[in-house]
Design an enzyme around this catalytic site. Structure first.
Site, PDB file in Angstrom:
ATOM      1  N   GLY A 207     -78.415  13.073  -4.378  1.00  0.00           N
ATOM      2  CA  GLY A 207     -77.745  12.269  -5.567  1.00  0.00           C
ATOM      3  C   GLY A 207     -78.998  12.095  -6.313  1.00  0.00           C
ATOM      4  O   GLY A 207     -79.924  12.712  -6.568  1.00  0.00           O
ATOM      5  N   ASN A 208     -78.812  10.968  -7.434  1.00  0.00           N
ATOM      6  CA  ASN A 208     -79.766  10.750  -8.356  1.00  0.00           C
ATOM      7  C   ASN A 208     -79.600   9.014  -8.676  1.00  0.00           C
ATOM      8  O   ASN A 208     -78.542   8.592  -8.166  1.00  0.00           O
ATOM      9  CB  ASN A 208     -79.578  11.562  -9.672  1.00  0.00           C
ATOM     10  CG  ASN A 208     -78.292  11.483 -10.355  1.00  0.00           C
ATOM     11  OD1 ASN A 208     -78.084  10.527 -10.821  1.00  0.00           O
ATOM     12  ND2 ASN A 208     -77.505  12.732 -10.287  1.00  0.00           N
ATOM     13  N   TYR A 209     -80.449   8.691  -9.584  1.00  0.00           N
ATOM     14  CA  TYR A 209     -80.581   7.273  -9.702  1.00  0.00           C
ATOM     15  C   TYR A 209     -79.460   6.920 -10.817  1.00  0.00           C
ATOM     16  O   TYR A 209     -79.766   5.561 -11.277  1.00  0.00           O
ATOM     17  CB  TYR A 209     -81.945   6.860 -10.146  1.00  0.00           C
ATOM     18  CG  TYR A 209     -82.788   7.161  -9.030  1.00  0.00           C
ATOM     19  CD1 TYR A 209     -82.820   6.243  -8.028  1.00  0.00           C
ATOM     20  CD2 TYR A 209     -84.051   7.670  -9.308  1.00  0.00           C
ATOM     21  CE1 TYR A 209     -83.867   6.486  -6.698  1.00  0.00           C
ATOM     22  CE2 TYR A 209     -85.111   7.764  -8.125  1.00  0.00           C
ATOM     23  CZ  TYR A 209     -84.777   6.994  -7.224  1.00  0.00           C
ATOM     24  OH  TYR A 209     -85.823   7.229  -6.093  1.00  0.00           O
ATOM     25  N   ALA A 275     -74.887  12.127 -15.007  1.00  0.00           N
ATOM     26  CA  ALA A 275     -76.013  12.885 -14.612  1.00  0.00           C
ATOM     27  C   ALA A 275     -75.523  13.776 -13.383  1.00  0.00           C
ATOM     28  O   ALA A 275     -75.442  13.521 -12.048  1.00  0.00           O
ATOM     29  CB  ALA A 275     -77.012  11.907 -14.005  1.00  0.00           C
TER      30      ALA A 275
END
Ligand code: C5P
Length: 400
Positions: A207-209, A275
């Site tokens: 995943g990402n932030y 994102a």
């Protein structure tokens, strides 16, 4: 304000005395006001005063002990066009941020489908406390509007930030919210927001932030200005508020791609704020992957579709596409390159070099690069304000 239903929630702080002129301001402008108070608020200003000014009985308890009549927080929430909590004490702010529902004001908050405004009022040290600031940030992330307190003389005798905003300023903030120009009326807007999760096994993902805050702020702004919004959202904790926003929840880039390719068929405007993971594991393990005693582990990644670029290929005449670029270096060159490659009308660039910009923050600092080569730089602002700037820019293209 004419004909608007305002639910005013009064909590137990000294600034409750300002609710009398506040109600008068709303009524003068043609709004209908109903007041719900916490039990402690009654100690600061009498229900009789507020009932007389609002021309409606004051609600405090879940039911009337005399006749058993039920005060439905659900119907109050449905009735209101806006729910304003003023003053909002540190205690009630904390409860709202954490879903506590031990009085009618709080159950109404949890049931409210309308935009929620809070006018915090407390002593300067309470206001500054990280616990209060964190709770306010949580409420902002739910899409609630915080009407900032003023700085000046406080009931404690101290001076600082914590005074409830003046009634005229509170009314103005809500009036401005309602009187937003309906310059996107009837337009269909598709927004992608948040991160994607690419499954490794049943319990793990890449995943990402991304928090989704920017995409959700854009969705609220577009809806407020009359658009019908389809918000294709990766896994986030923020919630959409406006009734014209339809959330399509997805998890992976492939699911987001499928939804976007469907929605683009009817979208007039598409804002690609998500994102999206560029790669995903080649395959997902059916069972949880166990730790090997020795040796390394390799996950083979395969590319995900580039949603923005794919939409760029099927973009229709007159359809507007907006992309985002989060850059760490060579910002302008990279952003302009993406704008061209993805067939965007403009790209919104934020740099990780700017403090307060990008992932997880409530603020952002953007530069817009237009396909025609122009460039506009903006200052550091709340994401809600940034959303306004972006939507203003979209409207300026429509009007061209
Ligand atoms: O990842 P990149 O910096 O190229 O992203 C720029 C823009 O492209 C953003 O608007 C992002 O939402 C979009 N994008 C996408 N699908 C991807 C990667 C990026 O829609 N797979």
């Amino acid at each position: 304000m004419n004909g608007k239903n305002i639910l005013l929630g009064v909590t137990g702080g000294i600034a409750a005395y300002k609710c009398a002129p506040l109600i008068r301001e709303f009524v003068k402008r043609g709004a209908e006001v109903k007041v719900v108070m916490t039990p402690l608020a009654k100690q600061f200003i009498t229900p009789l005063t507020l009932a007389t000014l609002s021309k409606n009985p004051i609600l405090v308890d879940f039911f009337n002990p005399e006749n058993g009549e039920w005060n439905s927080h659900v119907s109050l929430g449905m009735w209101a066009d806006a729910y304003l909590i003023a003053p909002a004490t540190a205690n009630s702010i904390g409860k709202m941020a954490n879903g506590v529902a031990d009085n009618l004001l709080l159950t109404s908050y949890l049931s409210a489908k309308c935009p929620v405004f809070l006018a915090p009022a407390m002593d300067l040290d309470m206001y500054k406390h990280p616990a209060v600031q964190k709770n306010l940030e949580t409420l902002r992330s739910f899409g609630n509007h915080i009407i900032e307190p003023g700085t000046g003389f406080l009931a404690s005798g101290l001076e600082g930030k914590g005074r409830m905003a003046e009634p005229a300023d509170i009314v103005k903030a809500i009036e401005e919210f309602f009187s937003a120009e309906q310059d996107l009326k009837g337009r269909r807007v598709m927004i992608t927001a948040g991160p994607t999760h690419e499954k490794i096994d049943p319990v793990r993902f890449i995943g990402n932030y991304s928090s989704g805050k920017m995409g959700y702020a854009l969705a609220e702004e577009c809806a407020r200005r009359g658009a019908m919004v389809r918000l294709i959202s990766g896994p986030v904790s923020v919630k959409a508020q406006h009734s014209s926003i339809e959330v399509i929840s997805v998890e992976s880039a492939q699911q987001m791609y499928d939804a976007a390719m469907e929605e683009t068929k009817t979208a007039d405007i598409q804002i690609l704020c998500a994102a999206v993971a560029d790669y995903r594991p080649e395959s997902m393990a059916d069972e949880k992957i166990k730790r090997e005693k020795t040796g390394e582990m390799t996950i083979r990644l395969v590319p995900n579709p580039d949603i923005a670029a794919s939409l760029g290929k099927v973009k229709r005449e007159g359809q507007i596409s907006v992309g985002f670029a989060l850059e760490t270096n060579d910002e302008e060159t990279n952003a302009r390159g993406k704008c061209e490659r993805k067939n965007l009308d403009f790209i919104v660039m934020n740099s990780l070099k700017d403090e307060g910009a990008g992932f997880r923050h409530d603020t952002n600092k953007i530069t817009i690069f237009d396909a025609d080569g122009s460039k506009i730089e903006y200052g550091l602002k709340q994401k809600i304000e940034v959303a306004k700037d972006i939507v203003d820019h979209i409207v300026s293209i429509i009007k061209k």
